[in-house]
Scaffold this active site. Structure first.
Site, PDB file in Angstrom:
ATOM      1  N   ASP A  99     -11.139  -7.109 -67.588  1.00  0.00           N
ATOM      2  CA  ASP A  99     -10.044  -7.141 -68.119  1.00  0.00           C
ATOM      3  C   ASP A  99      -8.524  -5.388 -68.552  1.00  0.00           C
ATOM      4  O   ASP A  99      -7.990  -5.307 -69.461  1.00  0.00           O
ATOM      5  CB  ASP A  99      -9.927  -7.839 -69.975  1.00  0.00           C
ATOM      6  CG  ASP A  99      -9.676  -9.317 -69.470  1.00  0.00           C
ATOM      7  OD1 ASP A  99      -9.387  -9.813 -68.512  1.00  0.00           O
ATOM      8  OD2 ASP A  99     -10.575 -10.035 -70.257  1.00  0.00           O
ATOM      9  N   ASP A 159      -7.769 -15.952 -64.306  1.00  0.00           N
ATOM     10  CA  ASP A 159      -7.053 -14.828 -65.148  1.00  0.00           C
ATOM     11  C   ASP A 159      -6.765 -13.893 -64.639  1.00  0.00           C
ATOM     12  O   ASP A 159      -6.025 -12.608 -64.795  1.00  0.00           O
ATOM     13  CB  ASP A 159      -8.217 -14.638 -66.792  1.00  0.00           C
ATOM     14  CG  ASP A 159      -7.736 -16.102 -67.105  1.00  0.00           C
ATOM     15  OD1 ASP A 159      -8.982 -16.770 -66.866  1.00  0.00           O
ATOM     16  OD2 ASP A 159      -8.590 -15.912 -68.392  1.00  0.00           O
TER      17      ASP A 159
HETATM   18  N1  GLY Z   1      -8.102 -14.231 -70.624  1.00  0.00           N
HETATM   19  C1  GLY Z   1      -8.411 -14.553 -71.359  1.00  0.00           C
HETATM   20  C2  GLY Z   1      -7.276 -15.903 -71.842  1.00  0.00           C
HETATM   21  O1  GLY Z   1      -6.559 -16.123 -70.956  1.00  0.00           O
HETATM   22  O2  GLY Z   1      -7.735 -16.407 -73.006  1.00  0.00           O
END
Ligand code: GLY
Length: 385
Positions: A99, A159
Protein backbone atom coordinates in the site's frame (compact mmCIF):
# COMPACT_ATOMS: atom_id res chain seq x y z
CA UNK A 1 -29.68 8.22 3.33
CA UNK A 2 -32.36 9.50 0.99
CA UNK A 3 -33.67 7.70 -2.02
CA UNK A 4 -34.59 11.05 -3.63
CA UNK A 5 -31.62 13.13 -4.64
CA UNK A 6 -30.76 15.55 -7.41
CA UNK A 7 -27.57 15.55 -9.51
CA UNK A 8 -25.00 17.90 -8.04
CA UNK A 9 -24.83 21.28 -9.80
CA UNK A 10 -21.59 23.27 -10.04
CA UNK A 11 -22.83 25.65 -7.38
CA UNK A 12 -23.74 22.80 -5.02
CA UNK A 13 -20.39 21.12 -5.68
CA UNK A 14 -18.53 24.29 -4.65
CA UNK A 15 -20.68 24.61 -1.53
CA UNK A 16 -20.06 20.94 -0.63
CA UNK A 17 -16.32 21.38 -1.25
CA UNK A 18 -16.15 24.45 0.98
CA UNK A 19 -18.02 22.61 3.70
CA UNK A 20 -15.41 19.84 3.53
CA UNK A 21 -12.63 22.42 3.74
CA UNK A 22 -14.21 23.82 6.93
CA UNK A 23 -14.21 20.31 8.47
CA UNK A 24 -10.56 19.79 7.47
CA UNK A 25 -9.61 23.10 9.12
CA UNK A 26 -11.52 22.10 12.24
CA UNK A 27 -9.59 18.80 12.42
CA UNK A 28 -6.10 20.26 11.94
CA UNK A 29 -5.30 20.57 15.67
CA UNK A 30 -6.21 16.91 16.21
CA UNK A 31 -4.30 15.24 13.39
CA UNK A 32 -1.29 17.35 12.45
CA UNK A 33 1.12 15.76 14.91
CA UNK A 34 -0.72 12.43 15.00
CA UNK A 35 -2.45 10.55 12.20
CA UNK A 36 -6.11 9.75 11.78
CA UNK A 37 -7.36 6.21 12.41
CA UNK A 38 -8.62 4.31 9.33
CA UNK A 39 -12.25 4.70 10.39
CA UNK A 40 -14.23 6.69 12.90
CA UNK A 41 -15.60 5.18 16.09
CA UNK A 42 -19.15 6.40 16.66
CA UNK A 43 -18.45 9.16 14.14
CA UNK A 44 -15.15 10.44 15.61
CA UNK A 45 -11.68 9.44 14.40
CA UNK A 46 -9.28 8.36 17.14
CA UNK A 47 -5.75 9.74 16.60
CA UNK A 48 -3.10 7.10 15.85
CA UNK A 49 0.59 6.72 15.07
CA UNK A 50 1.68 6.68 11.43
CA UNK A 51 1.47 2.88 11.13
CA UNK A 52 -1.73 2.14 9.17
CA UNK A 53 -2.15 1.64 5.40
CA UNK A 54 -4.68 4.47 5.44
CA UNK A 55 -2.59 7.27 6.96
CA UNK A 56 -2.05 9.01 3.57
CA UNK A 57 -5.68 9.97 3.09
CA UNK A 58 -5.86 12.65 5.77
CA UNK A 59 -2.80 14.55 4.42
CA UNK A 60 -4.40 14.17 0.97
CA UNK A 61 -7.45 15.99 2.30
CA UNK A 62 -5.20 18.73 3.66
CA UNK A 63 -3.55 19.18 0.24
CA UNK A 64 -6.91 19.27 -1.54
CA UNK A 65 -8.09 21.91 0.95
CA UNK A 66 -4.83 23.80 0.34
CA UNK A 67 -5.43 23.70 -3.41
CA UNK A 68 -8.87 25.23 -2.82
CA UNK A 69 -7.77 27.97 -0.42
CA UNK A 70 -3.99 28.51 -0.62
CA UNK A 71 -3.97 28.86 3.19
CA UNK A 72 -0.55 28.78 4.82
CA UNK A 73 -1.72 26.80 7.88
CA UNK A 74 -2.84 23.96 5.59
CA UNK A 75 0.51 23.99 3.78
CA UNK A 76 2.35 23.89 7.10
CA UNK A 77 0.25 20.99 8.40
CA UNK A 78 0.77 19.04 5.15
CA UNK A 79 4.52 19.55 5.43
CA UNK A 80 4.56 18.49 9.09
CA UNK A 81 2.96 15.23 7.98
CA UNK A 82 5.57 14.87 5.22
CA UNK A 83 8.21 14.70 7.98
CA UNK A 84 6.29 11.85 9.57
CA UNK A 85 5.99 9.97 6.24
CA UNK A 86 9.69 10.52 5.55
CA UNK A 87 10.56 9.06 8.94
CA UNK A 88 8.21 6.12 8.36
CA UNK A 89 9.79 5.05 5.07
CA UNK A 90 13.39 5.69 6.20
CA UNK A 91 12.84 3.61 9.32
CA UNK A 92 10.63 1.12 7.41
CA UNK A 93 7.79 1.26 9.91
CA UNK A 94 4.91 -0.99 8.76
CA UNK A 95 5.80 -0.85 5.08
CA UNK A 96 6.06 -4.59 4.33
CA UNK A 97 2.96 -4.55 2.14
CA UNK A 98 1.88 -3.08 -1.18
CA UNK A 99 0.00 0.00 0.00
CA UNK A 100 2.83 2.42 -0.72
CA UNK A 101 0.68 4.31 -3.25
CA UNK A 102 -2.24 4.78 -0.88
CA UNK A 103 0.26 6.06 1.67
CA UNK A 104 2.65 8.18 -0.37
CA UNK A 105 0.68 9.53 -3.37
CA UNK A 106 -1.81 11.76 -1.50
CA UNK A 107 0.73 12.75 1.19
CA UNK A 108 4.15 13.13 -0.44
CA UNK A 109 3.60 13.16 -4.22
CA UNK A 110 0.95 15.83 -3.56
CA UNK A 111 3.34 17.80 -1.33
CA UNK A 112 6.12 17.62 -3.93
CA UNK A 113 3.81 18.82 -6.68
CA UNK A 114 2.32 21.65 -4.66
CA UNK A 115 5.33 22.91 -2.70
CA UNK A 116 8.43 21.46 -4.36
CA UNK A 117 9.45 19.81 -1.05
CA UNK A 118 12.56 17.71 -1.78
CA UNK A 119 11.92 15.71 1.39
CA UNK A 120 8.47 14.75 0.11
CA UNK A 121 9.95 13.71 -3.23
CA UNK A 122 12.65 11.61 -1.56
CA UNK A 123 10.10 9.91 0.69
CA UNK A 124 7.83 9.08 -2.25
CA UNK A 125 10.75 7.70 -4.28
CA UNK A 126 11.81 5.50 -1.34
CA UNK A 127 8.22 4.28 -1.09
CA UNK A 128 8.20 3.43 -4.80
CA UNK A 129 11.41 1.42 -4.31
CA UNK A 130 9.79 -0.34 -1.38
CA UNK A 131 6.81 -1.24 -3.56
CA UNK A 132 9.15 -2.74 -6.18
CA UNK A 133 10.39 -5.21 -3.53
CA UNK A 134 6.88 -6.76 -3.51
CA UNK A 135 7.20 -7.93 -7.14
CA UNK A 136 6.96 -11.65 -7.76
CA UNK A 137 8.55 -12.44 -11.14
CA UNK A 138 6.81 -15.83 -11.31
CA UNK A 139 3.33 -14.73 -12.21
CA UNK A 140 4.36 -11.07 -12.52
CA UNK A 141 2.45 -9.40 -9.70
CA UNK A 142 2.99 -7.20 -6.67
CA UNK A 143 2.30 -9.32 -3.61
CA UNK A 144 -0.23 -7.59 -1.39
CA UNK A 145 0.34 -8.77 2.12
CA UNK A 146 2.65 -10.81 4.32
CA UNK A 147 6.30 -11.79 4.04
CA UNK A 148 7.41 -12.63 0.51
CA UNK A 149 7.68 -16.27 -0.45
CA UNK A 150 5.18 -18.21 1.67
CA UNK A 151 2.50 -19.97 -0.42
CA UNK A 152 -0.36 -18.46 1.59
CA UNK A 153 0.89 -14.99 0.68
CA UNK A 154 1.22 -15.47 -3.09
CA UNK A 155 -1.63 -13.19 -4.03
CA UNK A 156 -2.41 -9.75 -5.34
CA UNK A 157 -5.55 -7.71 -4.76
CA UNK A 158 -7.65 -5.42 -6.95
CA UNK A 159 -6.94 -2.44 -4.65
CA UNK A 160 -3.33 -2.39 -5.90
CA UNK A 161 -4.42 -0.62 -9.10
CA UNK A 162 -4.36 2.52 -6.95
CA UNK A 163 -0.84 1.76 -5.67
CA UNK A 164 0.86 1.50 -9.04
CA UNK A 165 0.43 5.15 -10.08
CA UNK A 166 3.22 5.82 -7.54
CA UNK A 167 5.47 3.71 -9.77
CA UNK A 168 4.49 5.62 -12.92
CA UNK A 169 5.23 8.85 -11.05
CA UNK A 170 8.65 7.55 -9.89
CA UNK A 171 9.46 6.54 -13.46
CA UNK A 172 8.73 10.03 -14.73
CA UNK A 173 10.74 11.70 -11.94
CA UNK A 174 13.81 9.47 -12.29
CA UNK A 175 13.73 8.57 -15.96
CA UNK A 176 14.26 4.95 -14.92
CA UNK A 177 12.05 2.60 -16.97
CA UNK A 178 11.99 -0.13 -14.29
CA UNK A 179 9.09 1.51 -12.41
CA UNK A 180 6.65 1.64 -15.33
CA UNK A 181 7.78 -1.82 -16.42
CA UNK A 182 6.81 -3.42 -13.09
CA UNK A 183 3.61 -1.35 -12.87
CA UNK A 184 2.60 -2.48 -16.35
CA UNK A 185 3.38 -6.15 -15.67
CA UNK A 186 1.35 -6.12 -12.47
CA UNK A 187 -1.59 -4.33 -14.11
CA UNK A 188 -1.61 -6.84 -16.98
CA UNK A 189 -1.76 -9.75 -14.51
CA UNK A 190 -4.52 -8.00 -12.58
CA UNK A 191 -6.50 -7.40 -15.77
CA UNK A 192 -6.20 -11.06 -16.73
CA UNK A 193 -7.37 -12.52 -13.41
CA UNK A 194 -9.03 -10.02 -11.05
CA UNK A 195 -11.80 -9.12 -13.50
CA UNK A 196 -14.37 -11.82 -14.19
CA UNK A 197 -15.88 -12.13 -17.69
CA UNK A 198 -19.03 -10.22 -16.63
CA UNK A 199 -16.93 -7.22 -15.40
CA UNK A 200 -17.30 -8.06 -11.70
CA UNK A 201 -14.12 -8.52 -9.67
CA UNK A 202 -12.38 -10.79 -7.21
CA UNK A 203 -10.99 -8.99 -4.21
CA UNK A 204 -7.86 -11.16 -4.00
CA UNK A 205 -6.30 -13.61 -6.46
CA UNK A 206 -3.78 -16.38 -5.70
CA UNK A 207 -0.98 -17.49 -7.99
CA UNK A 208 0.91 -20.79 -7.88
CA UNK A 209 4.65 -20.85 -7.22
CA UNK A 210 5.30 -21.60 -10.91
CA UNK A 211 3.43 -18.40 -11.85
CA UNK A 212 0.24 -20.08 -13.06
CA UNK A 213 -3.06 -18.53 -11.90
CA UNK A 214 -4.74 -20.38 -9.05
CA UNK A 215 -8.02 -18.92 -7.82
CA UNK A 216 -9.89 -15.85 -6.59
CA UNK A 217 -10.87 -15.43 -2.96
CA UNK A 218 -12.44 -12.65 -0.99
CA UNK A 219 -11.13 -11.12 2.21
CA UNK A 220 -13.46 -8.16 2.81
CA UNK A 221 -16.36 -9.09 0.52
CA UNK A 222 -19.26 -11.30 1.55
CA UNK A 223 -18.22 -14.46 -0.35
CA UNK A 224 -15.61 -15.54 -2.87
CA UNK A 225 -18.12 -15.31 -5.73
CA UNK A 226 -19.86 -12.10 -4.61
CA UNK A 227 -19.17 -8.48 -5.55
CA UNK A 228 -17.36 -6.51 -2.84
CA UNK A 229 -18.40 -2.94 -3.60
CA UNK A 230 -15.12 -1.21 -2.85
CA UNK A 231 -13.14 -3.77 -4.80
CA UNK A 232 -15.38 -3.04 -7.78
CA UNK A 233 -14.76 0.67 -7.22
CA UNK A 234 -10.97 0.18 -7.11
CA UNK A 235 -11.37 -1.73 -10.39
CA UNK A 236 -13.30 1.12 -12.03
CA UNK A 237 -10.97 3.93 -10.93
CA UNK A 238 -7.81 1.82 -11.20
CA UNK A 239 -8.47 0.72 -14.77
CA UNK A 240 -8.98 4.27 -16.05
CA UNK A 241 -5.84 5.43 -14.20
CA UNK A 242 -3.92 2.60 -15.87
CA UNK A 243 -5.22 3.88 -19.19
CA UNK A 244 -4.04 7.39 -18.29
CA UNK A 245 -0.48 6.13 -17.80
CA UNK A 246 -0.23 3.53 -20.58
CA UNK A 247 -2.83 4.54 -23.20
CA UNK A 248 -3.38 0.80 -23.70
CA UNK A 249 -6.99 0.42 -24.94
CA UNK A 250 -7.37 -2.83 -22.96
CA UNK A 251 -7.75 -0.68 -19.83
CA UNK A 252 -10.55 1.34 -21.42
CA UNK A 253 -12.39 -1.88 -22.24
CA UNK A 254 -11.96 -3.03 -18.64
CA UNK A 255 -13.12 0.33 -17.30
CA UNK A 256 -16.32 0.13 -19.36
CA UNK A 257 -17.05 -3.45 -18.29
CA UNK A 258 -16.31 -2.90 -14.60
CA UNK A 259 -18.42 0.28 -14.60
CA UNK A 260 -21.23 -1.46 -16.49
CA UNK A 261 -21.37 -4.23 -13.90
CA UNK A 262 -21.24 -1.73 -11.02
CA UNK A 263 -24.18 0.22 -12.43
CA UNK A 264 -26.37 -2.89 -12.74
CA UNK A 265 -26.01 -3.57 -9.00
CA UNK A 266 -26.71 -0.08 -7.62
CA UNK A 267 -29.72 0.63 -5.42
CA UNK A 268 -32.02 3.56 -6.23
CA UNK A 269 -29.88 6.17 -4.53
CA UNK A 270 -26.73 5.13 -6.44
CA UNK A 271 -24.69 4.32 -3.31
CA UNK A 272 -23.86 0.61 -3.10
CA UNK A 273 -24.34 -1.78 -0.24
CA UNK A 274 -20.96 -2.95 1.11
CA UNK A 275 -21.21 -6.04 -1.07
CA UNK A 276 -23.21 -5.67 -4.26
CA UNK A 277 -24.80 -9.06 -3.72
CA UNK A 278 -27.13 -7.07 -1.42
CA UNK A 279 -29.88 -4.70 -2.50
CA UNK A 280 -32.64 -2.56 -1.01
CA UNK A 281 -34.48 -4.32 1.79
CA UNK A 282 -31.44 -6.40 2.80
CA UNK A 283 -30.85 -4.31 5.93
CA UNK A 284 -27.12 -4.44 5.19
CA UNK A 285 -24.91 -1.32 5.56
CA UNK A 286 -23.77 0.76 2.58
CA UNK A 287 -20.26 1.63 1.58
CA UNK A 288 -20.40 5.32 0.69
CA UNK A 289 -16.63 5.28 0.07
CA UNK A 290 -17.13 3.03 -2.97
CA UNK A 291 -19.45 5.64 -4.51
CA UNK A 292 -16.84 8.38 -3.96
CA UNK A 293 -14.09 6.25 -5.57
CA UNK A 294 -16.27 5.47 -8.60
CA UNK A 295 -17.17 9.17 -8.98
CA UNK A 296 -13.43 9.94 -9.21
CA UNK A 297 -13.04 7.24 -11.88
CA UNK A 298 -15.94 8.67 -13.89
CA UNK A 299 -14.53 12.19 -13.72
CA UNK A 300 -11.06 10.97 -14.73
CA UNK A 301 -12.62 9.04 -17.64
CA UNK A 302 -14.07 12.24 -19.13
CA UNK A 303 -10.63 13.09 -20.50
CA UNK A 304 -10.18 9.84 -22.36
CA UNK A 305 -13.59 9.14 -23.90
CA UNK A 306 -15.67 10.52 -26.76
CA UNK A 307 -17.73 13.62 -26.00
CA UNK A 308 -20.90 11.55 -25.72
CA UNK A 309 -19.41 8.95 -23.37
CA UNK A 310 -17.66 11.64 -21.34
CA UNK A 311 -20.95 13.51 -20.87
CA UNK A 312 -22.60 10.32 -19.63
CA UNK A 313 -19.73 9.73 -17.17
CA UNK A 314 -20.03 13.27 -15.85
CA UNK A 315 -23.77 13.00 -15.43
CA UNK A 316 -23.41 9.69 -13.55
CA UNK A 317 -20.79 11.28 -11.30
CA UNK A 318 -23.10 14.23 -10.61
CA UNK A 319 -25.87 11.80 -9.62
CA UNK A 320 -23.60 9.82 -7.29
CA UNK A 321 -22.15 12.97 -5.74
CA UNK A 322 -25.61 14.51 -5.42
CA UNK A 323 -26.74 11.47 -3.49
CA UNK A 324 -23.61 11.58 -1.29
CA UNK A 325 -23.87 15.32 -0.62
CA UNK A 326 -27.60 15.21 0.10
CA UNK A 327 -27.88 11.93 2.00
CA UNK A 328 -24.47 10.86 3.31
CA UNK A 329 -22.36 13.95 4.07
CA UNK A 330 -21.72 14.55 7.78
CA UNK A 331 -24.35 17.16 8.70
CA UNK A 332 -22.49 19.12 11.37
CA UNK A 333 -18.93 20.38 11.68
CA UNK A 334 -17.60 18.82 14.87
CA UNK A 335 -13.93 18.29 15.88
CA UNK A 336 -12.76 14.79 14.94
CA UNK A 337 -15.54 13.76 12.61
CA UNK A 338 -15.15 13.04 8.88
CA UNK A 339 -16.84 14.10 5.67
CA UNK A 340 -18.94 11.10 4.65
CA UNK A 341 -21.09 8.85 6.82
CA UNK A 342 -22.06 5.23 6.09
CA UNK A 343 -18.78 3.79 4.90
CA UNK A 344 -17.88 0.17 5.57
CA UNK A 345 -14.29 -0.94 6.01
CA UNK A 346 -14.52 -4.67 6.86
CA UNK A 347 -17.76 -6.45 7.68
CA UNK A 348 -17.48 -10.05 8.86
CA UNK A 349 -19.56 -12.63 7.00
CA UNK A 350 -19.73 -16.41 7.51
CA UNK A 351 -17.54 -16.78 4.40
CA UNK A 352 -14.86 -14.06 4.55
CA UNK A 353 -11.57 -13.76 6.40
CA UNK A 354 -11.50 -10.12 7.48
CA UNK A 355 -11.23 -8.63 10.94
CA UNK A 356 -14.49 -6.78 11.53
CA UNK A 357 -13.98 -3.03 11.90
CA UNK A 358 -15.39 0.27 10.76
CA UNK A 359 -18.91 -0.78 9.81
CA UNK A 360 -21.27 2.11 9.00
CA UNK A 361 -18.70 4.75 9.93
CA UNK A 362 -16.66 7.51 8.28
CA UNK A 363 -13.60 6.12 6.49
CA UNK A 364 -10.39 8.02 5.75
CA UNK A 365 -10.49 7.06 2.06
CA UNK A 366 -14.22 7.79 1.73
CA UNK A 367 -13.57 11.32 2.99
CA UNK A 368 -10.52 11.75 0.76
CA UNK A 369 -12.15 10.50 -2.46
CA UNK A 370 -15.31 12.53 -1.80
CA UNK A 371 -13.13 15.64 -1.56
CA UNK A 372 -11.15 14.58 -4.65
CA UNK A 373 -14.35 14.04 -6.64
CA UNK A 374 -15.71 17.47 -5.62
CA UNK A 375 -12.36 19.00 -6.60
CA UNK A 376 -12.42 17.21 -9.95
CA UNK A 377 -15.93 18.49 -10.61
CA UNK A 378 -15.08 22.11 -9.82
CA UNK A 379 -11.67 22.61 -11.43
CA UNK A 380 -9.17 21.16 -13.84
CA UNK A 381 -7.15 19.03 -11.44
CA UNK A 382 -3.87 17.16 -11.87
CA UNK A 383 -4.14 13.87 -9.90
CA UNK A 384 -1.89 12.96 -6.99
CA UNK A 385 -2.20 9.37 -8.32
N1 GLY B 1 -7.41 -1.44 0.45
C1 GLY B 1 -8.21 -2.03 1.47
C2 GLY B 1 -9.62 -1.56 1.46
O1 GLY B 1 -10.09 -1.00 0.51
O2 GLY B 1 -10.27 -1.75 2.48
Amino acid sequence: MRSKYTPLTDEQALAALDRCVRQVRCNLPLYTNRCQNHTSVDGIYPACDNVQWTCGFWPGEIWLAYERTGEERLREAGLTLVDSFYDRIVRKVEVDHHDMGFLYSPSCVAAWRLTGSERAKEAALLAADQLLTRFQPNGEFLQAWGPMGAAENRRFIIDCLLNIPLLYWAGRETGNPKYADIAGRHAKTCLAHSFRPDGSTYHTFFMNADGAPSHGETCQGYRDDSFWARGQAWGVYGSILSFRYTRDPAYLTTFRKALGFYLTRLPDDRVPYWDMIFSDGSGEPRDSSAAAVVACGLLEARRWLSEREAARCESLAREMLGSLAQGYAVPEIVPGTGLLLHGTYSKKSPYNTCTPEGVDECTGWGDYFYLEALTRLTRDWYPYW
